[in-house]
Design an enzyme around this catalytic site. Structure first.
Site, PDB file in Angstrom:
ATOM      1  N   THR A  60       0.831  -1.206   0.000  1.00 37.95           N
ATOM      2  CA  THR A  60       0.000   0.000   0.000  1.00 37.95           C
ATOM      3  C   THR A  60       0.862   1.251   0.000  1.00 37.95           C
ATOM      4  OG1 THR A  60      -1.639  -1.247   1.257  1.00 37.95           O
ATOM      5  CG2 THR A  60      -1.921   1.141   1.161  1.00 37.95           C
ATOM      6  N   ASN A  61       1.886   1.297   0.853  1.00 36.94           N
ATOM      7  CA  ASN A  61       2.774   2.457   0.879  1.00 36.94           C
ATOM      8  C   ASN A  61       3.551   2.605  -0.416  1.00 36.94           C
ATOM      9  OD1 ASN A  61       3.215   3.908   3.788  1.00 36.94           O
ATOM     10  ND2 ASN A  61       2.500   1.809   4.060  1.00 36.94           N
ATOM     11  N   TYR A 155      -2.156 -10.664   3.449  1.00 43.64           N
ATOM     12  CA  TYR A 155      -2.205  -9.236   3.786  1.00 43.64           C
ATOM     13  C   TYR A 155      -3.655  -8.892   4.077  1.00 43.64           C
ATOM     14  CZ  TYR A 155      -1.188  -4.182   3.024  1.00 43.64           C
ATOM     15  OH  TYR A 155      -1.034  -2.823   3.153  1.00 43.64           O
ATOM     16  N   LYS A 184       0.134 -10.417   7.685  1.00 41.39           N
ATOM     17  CA  LYS A 184       0.314  -9.023   8.089  1.00 41.39           C
ATOM     18  C   LYS A 184      -1.066  -8.479   8.443  1.00 41.39           C
ATOM     19  CE  LYS A 184       1.323  -4.381   6.472  1.00 41.39           C
ATOM     20  NZ  LYS A 184       1.422  -3.494   5.293  1.00 41.39           N
ATOM     21  N   VAL A 227       5.096  -4.692  10.020  1.00 38.60           N
ATOM     22  CA  VAL A 227       5.395  -4.018   8.750  1.00 38.60           C
ATOM     23  C   VAL A 227       4.886  -2.600   8.911  1.00 38.60           C
ATOM     24  CG1 VAL A 227       5.105  -4.032   6.253  1.00 38.60           C
ATOM     25  CG2 VAL A 227       5.036  -6.199   7.531  1.00 38.60           C
TER      26      VAL A 227
END
Length: 339
Positions: A60-61, A155, A184, A227
């Site tokens: 996402t980042n 995720y 995550k 994370v």
């Protein structure tokens, strides 16, 4: 009465524990914002010298949904070259392999493996969220994991998947797959982390928080790391929380956790603020002085001046702490991170 432990076999390859940075994507300051691979190489090595234990690209980042398939592989090849040039060719690199179809995700997993990724990070499909039944959801992960040449990390981030949220039972079911090795939890559900960690050893199925502001609670509950986008800004401080805790200095870890959690509040507001802060606090240390390098890719906009100032005020509490922590040394010397 103790919680019954799972009897599934240990995984052949375990995602190494620690603090992983979901690396931001850096762009050239042009109208079309081409990927700036040289800047990303510099930033990658900066993160390693900051002590981060692993890197995640195309999460996402990393603005994965804004990147083309070829851009993704170019970035992964750059990252593997950057860590190899530092003398750690086996350093863990996780690649986002999330697609809206099973076939696309499998293709991305093969691309990632060929480009040098060690693991694949996989969101659930979500375009037609109402059509994603539990049967479809579990089948998607199993089908991708069956075909993936690299181990898969689940995720779970309902905020970017139209509210789809894998629960503890879903994740426990997926943990039995031999090529699904970790999760995550960006659902920020510490209870879910504790339930999973109570049933599985890290060798069977590892649990990671999706943020560093609850890293200590995650570790206390049996998880093995996190994370965190904060790693792009203050990699030393975020990694040190983990390092202190695992070395038995738990009071010191809790104290630093409090500072990290307060600084990370700015990251919770938007990716634009995370990228601005990375440019403001980290960019100037590694020769990346053009603020536009850290802009989000259009159509998304950079943070306005008012929010930029607020971000500096919130995050400055960690600047001194970051300065006090020594660089990780590679090849017998610590250098400043500039290529």
């Amino acid at each position: 009465m103790p919680v019954p432990k799972s009897t599934i076999p240990d995984k052949h390859t375990m995602l190494p524990p620690g603090v992983y940075t979901p690396v931001i994507t850096l762009y050239q300051p042009t109208k079309t914002q081409e990927i700036d691979l040289d800047a990303m190489y510099t930033h990658c090595q900066f993160l390693l010298r900051g002590g981060t234990h692993g890197l995640v690209y195309q999460g996402t980042n990393g603005e994965a949904v804004l990147l083309s398939r070829s851009e993704k592989t170019d970035i992964l090849r750059m990252a593997r070259r950057a860590v190899t040039d530092l003398g750690v060719p086996e350093y863990p690199i996780v690649a986002g392999i999330s697609g809206q179809s099973t076939n696309e995700s499998i293709e991305l997993a093969h691309d990632a493996a060929e480009a040098g990724a060690s693991f694949g990070l996989l969101l659930p499909p979500s375009y037609w969220a109402k059509a994603v039944s539990e049967e479809a959801l579990l089948g998607f992960y199993r089908d991708v994991a069956d075909a993936s040449p690299i181990p898969v990390v689940v995720y779970n981030f309902p905020g970017v998947t139209s509210g789809i949220d894998l629960n503890s039972d879903d994740l426990a079911s997926l943990a039995a797959h031999p090529n699904i090795v970790a999760v995550k939890l960006t659902c920020m559900n510490v209870g879910k982390a504790i339930r999973l960690a109570s049933k599985f050893s890290p060798q069977q199925f590892s649990v990671y928080g999706g943020s560093s502001d609850f890293l200590v609670p995650t570790l206390e509950g049996g998880g093995v790391g996190c994370v965190t986008g904060m790693g792009n800004i203050f990699p030393k401080s975020t990694a040190r929380v983990y390092d202190l805790w695992t070395s038995g200095q738990k009071d010191e870890a809790r104290a630093l956790q409090q500072v990290v959690a307060n600084a990370e509040w700015a990251c919770k507001k938007s990716l634009a603020l995370t990228k601005f802060a990375a440019g403001h606090f980290a960019g100037k240390l590694i020769g990346l002085d053009d603020a536009k390098t850290f802009y989000p890719r259009r159509p998304y906009l950079p943070a306005g001046e008012k929010m930029q100032q607020w971000t500096i005020e919130v995050m400055v509490v960690l600047e001194e702490e970051e300065r006090k922590i020594a660089d990780r040394v590679f090849g017998g010397k610590a250098v400043n991170g500039v290529k």
